[in-house]
Write an enzyme that holds these catalytic residues in place. Sequence first.
Site, mmCIF file in Angstrom:
data_model
loop_
_atom_site.group_PDB
_atom_site.id
_atom_site.type_symbol
_atom_site.label_atom_id
_atom_site.label_comp_id
_atom_site.label_asym_id
_atom_site.label_seq_id
_atom_site.Cartn_x
_atom_site.Cartn_y
_atom_site.Cartn_z
ATOM 1 N N LYS A 244 0.989 -1.422 0.050
ATOM 2 C CA LYS A 244 0.029 0.044 -0.006
ATOM 3 C C LYS A 244 0.850 1.186 0.022
ATOM 4 C CE LYS A 244 -3.442 -2.041 3.120
ATOM 5 N NZ LYS A 244 -4.148 -1.890 4.492
ATOM 6 N N GLU B 62 8.164 2.334 -5.524
ATOM 7 C CA GLU B 62 8.195 2.083 -3.971
ATOM 8 C C GLU B 62 8.210 3.234 -3.225
ATOM 9 O OE1 GLU B 62 7.851 -0.121 -1.825
ATOM 10 O OE2 GLU B 62 8.651 -1.998 -2.204
ATOM 11 N N ASP B 63 7.569 2.980 -1.801
ATOM 12 C CA ASP B 63 7.625 4.224 -0.919
ATOM 13 C C ASP B 63 9.106 4.000 -0.115
ATOM 14 O OD1 ASP B 63 6.825 1.615 0.167
ATOM 15 O OD2 ASP B 63 5.893 2.652 1.584
ATOM 16 N N ASP C 36 14.199 -0.418 2.511
ATOM 17 C CA ASP C 36 14.718 -0.680 3.792
ATOM 18 C C ASP C 36 15.787 -1.620 3.729
ATOM 19 O OD1 ASP C 36 14.971 -0.255 6.356
ATOM 20 O OD2 ASP C 36 13.135 -1.067 7.037
ATOM 21 N N LYS D 19 16.045 4.024 2.974
ATOM 22 C CA LYS D 19 16.779 3.868 4.579
ATOM 23 C C LYS D 19 17.908 2.864 4.219
ATOM 24 C CE LYS D 19 13.807 3.573 8.034
ATOM 25 N NZ LYS D 19 12.997 2.927 9.030
ATOM 26 N N PHE E 267 12.196 5.989 12.231
ATOM 27 C CA PHE E 267 10.866 5.340 11.814
ATOM 28 C C PHE E 267 9.758 6.525 11.260
ATOM 29 C CE2 PHE E 267 6.636 3.793 12.173
ATOM 30 C CZ PHE E 267 6.794 2.331 11.716
ATOM 31 N N VAL E 268 9.510 6.322 10.186
ATOM 32 C CA VAL E 268 8.760 7.367 9.561
ATOM 33 C C VAL E 268 7.567 7.153 9.087
ATOM 34 C CG1 VAL E 268 10.777 8.777 8.721
ATOM 35 C CG2 VAL E 268 9.660 6.867 7.191
ATOM 36 N N ASP F 40 2.918 4.158 6.973
ATOM 37 C CA ASP F 40 2.106 3.917 8.002
ATOM 38 C C ASP F 40 2.556 3.404 9.288
ATOM 39 O OD1 ASP F 40 2.486 1.289 7.072
ATOM 40 O OD2 ASP F 40 0.983 0.573 8.595
ATOM 41 N N ARG G 68 -1.061 7.049 6.796
ATOM 42 C CA ARG G 68 -0.844 6.980 5.413
ATOM 43 C C ARG G 68 -1.293 8.254 4.610
ATOM 44 N NH1 ARG G 68 0.847 1.845 3.820
ATOM 45 N NH2 ARG G 68 -0.163 0.143 5.121
HETATM 46 C C1 PRP Z 1 7.085 -1.558 3.276
HETATM 47 C C2 PRP Z 1 7.274 -0.750 2.050
HETATM 48 C C3 PRP Z 1 7.982 -1.538 1.210
HETATM 49 C C4 PRP Z 1 8.696 -2.566 2.072
HETATM 50 C C5 PRP Z 1 10.209 -2.078 2.042
HETATM 51 O O1 PRP Z 1 5.886 -2.371 2.966
HETATM 52 O O2 PRP Z 1 5.996 -0.398 1.658
HETATM 53 O O3 PRP Z 1 7.321 -2.048 0.195
HETATM 54 O O4 PRP Z 1 8.131 -2.423 3.258
HETATM 55 O O5 PRP Z 1 10.866 -2.762 3.002
HETATM 56 P P1 PRP Z 1 12.196 -3.840 2.715
HETATM 57 O O6 PRP Z 1 13.014 -2.926 1.957
HETATM 58 O O7 PRP Z 1 12.665 -4.172 4.213
HETATM 59 O O8 PRP Z 1 11.616 -5.069 2.028
HETATM 60 P P2 PRP Z 1 4.980 -3.271 4.145
HETATM 61 O O9 PRP Z 1 5.385 -4.573 3.879
HETATM 62 O O10 PRP Z 1 5.224 -2.507 5.443
HETATM 63 O O11 PRP Z 1 3.566 -3.194 3.616
HETATM 64 P P3 PRP Z 1 2.825 -1.740 3.060
HETATM 65 O O12 PRP Z 1 3.438 -1.012 1.816
HETATM 66 O O13 PRP Z 1 1.303 -2.090 2.841
HETATM 67 O O14 PRP Z 1 2.858 -0.779 4.364
#
Ligand code: PRP
Length: 178
Positions: A45, A101-102, A105, A133, A155-156, A162, A168
């Site tokens: 999301k 991608e948002d 990490d 990140k 933590f953002v 979210d 969000r």
């Molecule tokens: C988050 C974010 C990325 C992913 C990055 O998604 O949106 O897609 O983690 O993390 P990584 O580099 O450690 O793989 P999340 O699984 O929290 O789902 P969301 O987008 O629905 O919040």
Amino acid sequence: MIKTPYGLQLLYGAEEIRRRVQELAREIRADFDGSKELLCVCVLKGAFMFFSDLVKHFGDNVTTAFIRLSSYRDGQKSAGGVRQVGRFAEPAAGKDILIVEDIVDSGFTLQYLIRYFKKRGAASVRSACFLDKPHNRAVKIKSDYTAFTLSENRFVVGYGLDYAQKYRNLPELYELKA
Ligand code: PRP
């Protein structure tokens, strides 16, 4: 001001984000000649807000698609597993793909997506991420285009990101402080 037991500290305001996203969109657009369709894939999301702001600048010969992924987390840290929620029906073979991608990490999600689209015969796979990140990186991966990079491990929330599905909707990016 948002009422929360946590403090929200502003990192990037809406105008700063708008300007940076526009600049990034121009950079991306310049790298694609426009003769071939660009398939922009929003990773749900978290990327929904970045995606919608970014693609507005792309003009024609662009198609959009949405993929829903979820990463397994141990608290705030990625545990390495990526789960696809639902089916991705859009054909990818022979297409130039831009993964939107948002956050990058640990890097597991982006690594999963690049492999996923290459396996489906994409002509090229590139990625744009709103926020890098680098502190928790577990795999050697870097997004081709990045709007902002966090210099400290924070933590953002906001601008699609979210905490327990909240925040969000905020047009700014905040650090969530306990
Ligand atoms: C988050 C974010 C990325 C992913 C990055 O998604 O949106 O897609 O983690 O993390 P990584 O580099 O450690 O793989 P999340 O699984 O929290 O789902 P969301 O987008 O629905 O919040």
